[in-house]
Motif scaffolding. Structure first.
Motif, PDB file in Angstrom:
ATOM      1  N   LEU A 104       0.814  -1.213   0.000  1.00 55.73           N
ATOM      2  CA  LEU A 104       0.000   0.000   0.000  1.00 55.73           C
ATOM      3  C   LEU A 104       0.853   1.272   0.000  1.00 55.73           C
ATOM      4  O   LEU A 104       0.505   2.261  -0.649  1.00 55.73           O
ATOM      5  CB  LEU A 104      -0.917   0.001   1.222  1.00 55.73           C
ATOM      6  CG  LEU A 104      -2.044   0.999   1.278  1.00 55.73           C
ATOM      7  CD1 LEU A 104      -3.041   0.746   0.153  1.00 55.73           C
ATOM      8  CD2 LEU A 104      -2.747   0.913   2.619  1.00 55.73           C
ATOM      9  N   ILE A 105       1.973   1.244   0.665  1.00 58.71           N
ATOM     10  CA  ILE A 105       2.813   2.438   0.779  1.00 58.71           C
ATOM     11  C   ILE A 105       3.620   2.704  -0.499  1.00 58.71           C
ATOM     12  O   ILE A 105       4.199   3.760  -0.658  1.00 58.71           O
ATOM     13  CB  ILE A 105       3.716   2.352   2.031  1.00 58.71           C
ATOM     14  CG1 ILE A 105       4.153   3.750   2.458  1.00 58.71           C
ATOM     15  CG2 ILE A 105       4.883   1.422   1.835  1.00 58.71           C
ATOM     16  CD1 ILE A 105       4.740   3.816   3.851  1.00 58.71           C
ATOM     17  N   GLU A 106       3.597   1.754  -1.426  1.00 58.29           N
ATOM     18  CA  GLU A 106       4.220   1.925  -2.753  1.00 58.29           C
ATOM     19  C   GLU A 106       5.678   2.384  -2.650  1.00 58.29           C
ATOM     20  O   GLU A 106       6.053   3.449  -3.136  1.00 58.29           O
ATOM     21  CB  GLU A 106       3.409   2.901  -3.597  1.00 58.29           C
ATOM     22  CG  GLU A 106       2.002   2.434  -3.864  1.00 58.29           C
ATOM     23  CD  GLU A 106       1.161   3.447  -4.621  1.00 58.29           C
ATOM     24  OE1 GLU A 106       1.431   4.667  -4.533  1.00 58.29           O
ATOM     25  OE2 GLU A 106       0.232   3.017  -5.310  1.00 58.29           O
ATOM     26  N   ILE A 107       6.489   1.571  -2.029  1.00 59.44           N
ATOM     27  CA  ILE A 107       7.900   1.889  -1.834  1.00 59.44           C
ATOM     28  C   ILE A 107       8.644   1.754  -3.156  1.00 59.44           C
ATOM     29  O   ILE A 107       8.519   0.767  -3.859  1.00 59.44           O
ATOM     30  CB  ILE A 107       8.499   0.956  -0.775  1.00 59.44           C
ATOM     31  CG1 ILE A 107       7.740   1.127   0.545  1.00 59.44           C
ATOM     32  CG2 ILE A 107       9.980   1.221  -0.586  1.00 59.44           C
ATOM     33  CD1 ILE A 107       7.930   0.009   1.513  1.00 59.44           C
ATOM     34  N   LYS A 108       9.417   2.793  -3.444  1.00 60.93           N
ATOM     35  CA  LYS A 108      10.249   2.789  -4.647  1.00 60.93           C
ATOM     36  C   LYS A 108      11.700   2.548  -4.235  1.00 60.93           C
ATOM     37  O   LYS A 108      12.074   2.758  -3.086  1.00 60.93           O
ATOM     38  CB  LYS A 108      10.100   4.110  -5.378  1.00 60.93           C
ATOM     39  CG  LYS A 108       8.686   4.321  -5.911  1.00 60.93           C
ATOM     40  CD  LYS A 108       8.532   5.686  -6.553  1.00 60.93           C
ATOM     41  CE  LYS A 108       7.157   5.907  -7.096  1.00 60.93           C
ATOM     42  NZ  LYS A 108       6.059   5.702  -6.182  1.00 60.93           N
ATOM     43  N   GLU A 109      12.524   2.150  -5.172  1.00 65.46           N
ATOM     44  CA  GLU A 109      13.889   1.726  -4.863  1.00 65.46           C
ATOM     45  C   GLU A 109      14.711   2.777  -4.124  1.00 65.46           C
ATOM     46  O   GLU A 109      15.489   2.449  -3.246  1.00 65.46           O
ATOM     47  CB  GLU A 109      14.621   1.302  -6.136  1.00 65.46           C
ATOM     48  CG  GLU A 109      15.969   0.691  -5.840  1.00 65.46           C
ATOM     49  CD  GLU A 109      16.623   0.091  -7.051  1.00 65.46           C
ATOM     50  OE1 GLU A 109      17.828  -0.174  -6.959  1.00 65.46           O
ATOM     51  OE2 GLU A 109      15.957  -0.119  -8.079  1.00 65.46           O
ATOM     52  N   ASN A 110      14.567   4.037  -4.445  1.00 66.54           N
ATOM     53  CA  ASN A 110      15.387   5.067  -3.810  1.00 66.54           C
ATOM     54  C   ASN A 110      14.714   5.745  -2.619  1.00 66.54           C
ATOM     55  O   ASN A 110      15.261   6.700  -2.072  1.00 66.54           O
ATOM     56  CB  ASN A 110      15.808   6.115  -4.847  1.00 66.54           C
ATOM     57  CG  ASN A 110      16.745   5.521  -5.876  1.00 66.54           C
ATOM     58  OD1 ASN A 110      17.638   4.748  -5.538  1.00 66.54           O
ATOM     59  ND2 ASN A 110      16.526   5.847  -7.127  1.00 66.54           N
ATOM     60  N   ASP A 111      13.534   5.276  -2.221  1.00 73.85           N
ATOM     61  CA  ASP A 111      12.856   5.855  -1.062  1.00 73.85           C
ATOM     62  C   ASP A 111      13.665   5.627   0.209  1.00 73.85           C
ATOM     63  O   ASP A 111      14.307   4.592   0.374  1.00 73.85           O
ATOM     64  CB  ASP A 111      11.479   5.215  -0.862  1.00 73.85           C
ATOM     65  CG  ASP A 111      10.414   5.765  -1.790  1.00 73.85           C
ATOM     66  OD1 ASP A 111      10.666   6.796  -2.429  1.00 73.85           O
ATOM     67  OD2 ASP A 111       9.333   5.155  -1.856  1.00 73.85           O
ATOM     68  N   VAL A 112      13.603   6.603   1.085  1.00 73.71           N
ATOM     69  CA  VAL A 112      14.136   6.445   2.432  1.00 73.71           C
ATOM     70  C   VAL A 112      12.925   6.217   3.336  1.00 73.71           C
ATOM     71  O   VAL A 112      12.023   7.051   3.405  1.00 73.71           O
ATOM     72  CB  VAL A 112      14.935   7.683   2.881  1.00 73.71           C
ATOM     73  CG1 VAL A 112      15.484   7.481   4.283  1.00 73.71           C
ATOM     74  CG2 VAL A 112      16.074   7.962   1.904  1.00 73.71           C
ATOM     75  N   LEU A 113      12.906   5.068   3.973  1.00 70.17           N
ATOM     76  CA  LEU A 113      11.734   4.582   4.693  1.00 70.17           C
ATOM     77  C   LEU A 113      12.021   4.496   6.175  1.00 70.17           C
ATOM     78  O   LEU A 113      13.112   4.099   6.578  1.00 70.17           O
ATOM     79  CB  LEU A 113      11.389   3.192   4.151  1.00 70.17           C
ATOM     80  CG  LEU A 113      10.274   2.424   4.813  1.00 70.17           C
ATOM     81  CD1 LEU A 113       8.938   3.064   4.476  1.00 70.17           C
ATOM     82  CD2 LEU A 113      10.293   0.981   4.350  1.00 70.17           C
ATOM     83  N   LEU A 114      11.034   4.846   6.989  1.00 69.04           N
ATOM     84  CA  LEU A 114      11.116   4.669   8.434  1.00 69.04           C
ATOM     85  C   LEU A 114       9.968   3.787   8.889  1.00 69.04           C
ATOM     86  O   LEU A 114       8.811   4.089   8.614  1.00 69.04           O
ATOM     87  CB  LEU A 114      11.040   6.019   9.161  1.00 69.04           C
ATOM     88  CG  LEU A 114      10.943   5.948  10.687  1.00 69.04           C
ATOM     89  CD1 LEU A 114      12.208   5.328  11.295  1.00 69.04           C
ATOM     90  CD2 LEU A 114      10.683   7.334  11.278  1.00 69.04           C
ATOM     91  N   GLU A 115      10.309   2.706   9.582  1.00 65.92           N
ATOM     92  CA  GLU A 115       9.300   1.886  10.248  1.00 65.92           C
ATOM     93  C   GLU A 115       9.396   2.166  11.732  1.00 65.92           C
ATOM     94  O   GLU A 115      10.461   2.020  12.336  1.00 65.92           O
ATOM     95  CB  GLU A 115       9.520   0.395   9.985  1.00 65.92           C
ATOM     96  CG  GLU A 115       8.473  -0.453  10.666  1.00 65.92           C
ATOM     97  CD  GLU A 115       8.647  -1.952  10.480  1.00 65.92           C
ATOM     98  OE1 GLU A 115       7.763  -2.690  10.934  1.00 65.92           O
ATOM     99  OE2 GLU A 115       9.655  -2.384   9.891  1.00 65.92           O
ATOM    100  N   VAL A 116       8.296   2.553  12.336  1.00 63.18           N
ATOM    101  CA  VAL A 116       8.236   2.827  13.774  1.00 63.18           C
ATOM    102  C   VAL A 116       7.572   1.632  14.442  1.00 63.18           C
ATOM    103  O   VAL A 116       6.438   1.303  14.126  1.00 63.18           O
ATOM    104  CB  VAL A 116       7.437   4.116  14.068  1.00 63.18           C
ATOM    105  CG1 VAL A 116       7.336   4.357  15.562  1.00 63.18           C
ATOM    106  CG2 VAL A 116       8.055   5.303  13.354  1.00 63.18           C
ATOM    107  N   GLY A 117       8.296   0.984  15.345  1.00 62.81           N
ATOM    108  CA  GLY A 117       7.770  -0.204  16.019  1.00 62.81           C
ATOM    109  C   GLY A 117       8.010  -1.425  15.156  1.00 62.81           C
ATOM    110  O   GLY A 117       7.104  -1.918  14.499  1.00 62.81           O
ATOM    111  N   ILE A 118       9.220  -1.946  15.163  1.00 59.96           N
ATOM    112  CA  ILE A 118       9.637  -2.959  14.193  1.00 59.96           C
ATOM    113  C   ILE A 118       9.355  -4.400  14.590  1.00 59.96           C
ATOM    114  O   ILE A 118       9.542  -5.297  13.790  1.00 59.96           O
ATOM    115  CB  ILE A 118      11.142  -2.835  13.900  1.00 59.96           C
ATOM    116  CG1 ILE A 118      11.948  -3.048  15.179  1.00 59.96           C
ATOM    117  CG2 ILE A 118      11.437  -1.521  13.244  1.00 59.96           C
ATOM    118  CD1 ILE A 118      13.424  -3.184  14.959  1.00 59.96           C
TER     119      ILE A 118
END
Length: 146
Positions: A39-53
């Motif tokens: 759903l979040i549609e992550i692209k290869e160069n995105d910088v992603l943060l997951e809170v609560g891993i």
């Protein structure tokens, strides 16, 4: 009494059963974790943060497919489990793990393209302040899924 203990463990796993709690969360949340990653549609160069891993399984799934990720969790035990699961990605500089919480994210402004948090929003000590912090670290036009 058991409900309070379990609630506290789901918020911040600790102690001798923390590894089991992490596996429990991984199994119980796998479908929603995969759905959120899509759903979040992550692209290869995105910088992603997951809170609560939890035990790091979601970020592991994501970076194995897209090569991005920074994560934060309250639980030092879950950080340890995530370090084991994501050892290669950490060594390769793809994943960074930090102990911390949503109220005091150790990141500069406008650094993340996307921030997501699954089953943690209700554990945030102050939802308004947490959302303000997320807004601060999100790039303009960034996405939050919580």
């Amino acid at each position: 009494m058991i409900q309070k203990w379990l609630g506290n463990q789901l918020k911040q796993p600790k102690g001798p059963l923390s590894k089991w709690i992490g596996l429990y969360m991984q199994r119980g949340n796998n479908s929603i974790n995969c759905w959120t990653a899509d759903l979040i549609e992550i692209k290869e160069n995105d910088v992603l943060l997951e809170v609560g891993i939890g035990n790091g399984s979601t970020i592991n799934h994501i970076v194995n497919n897209t090569k991005v990720g920074k994560v934060i969790d309250l639980s030092k035990e879950m950080i340890k489990e995530a370090e084991k699961l994501n050892k290669k990605q950490i060594e390769d500089g793809i994943v960074e793990l930090h102990k911390g919480n949503i109220i005091s994210l150790p990141y500069t402004d406008s650094i993340f393209d996307k921030v997501f948090s699954i089953h943690t929003f209700y554990f945030w000590p102050d939802i308004n302040q947490g959302c303000s912090v997320v807004h601060r670290v999100l790039k303009p036009g960034g996405k939050l899924l919580a």
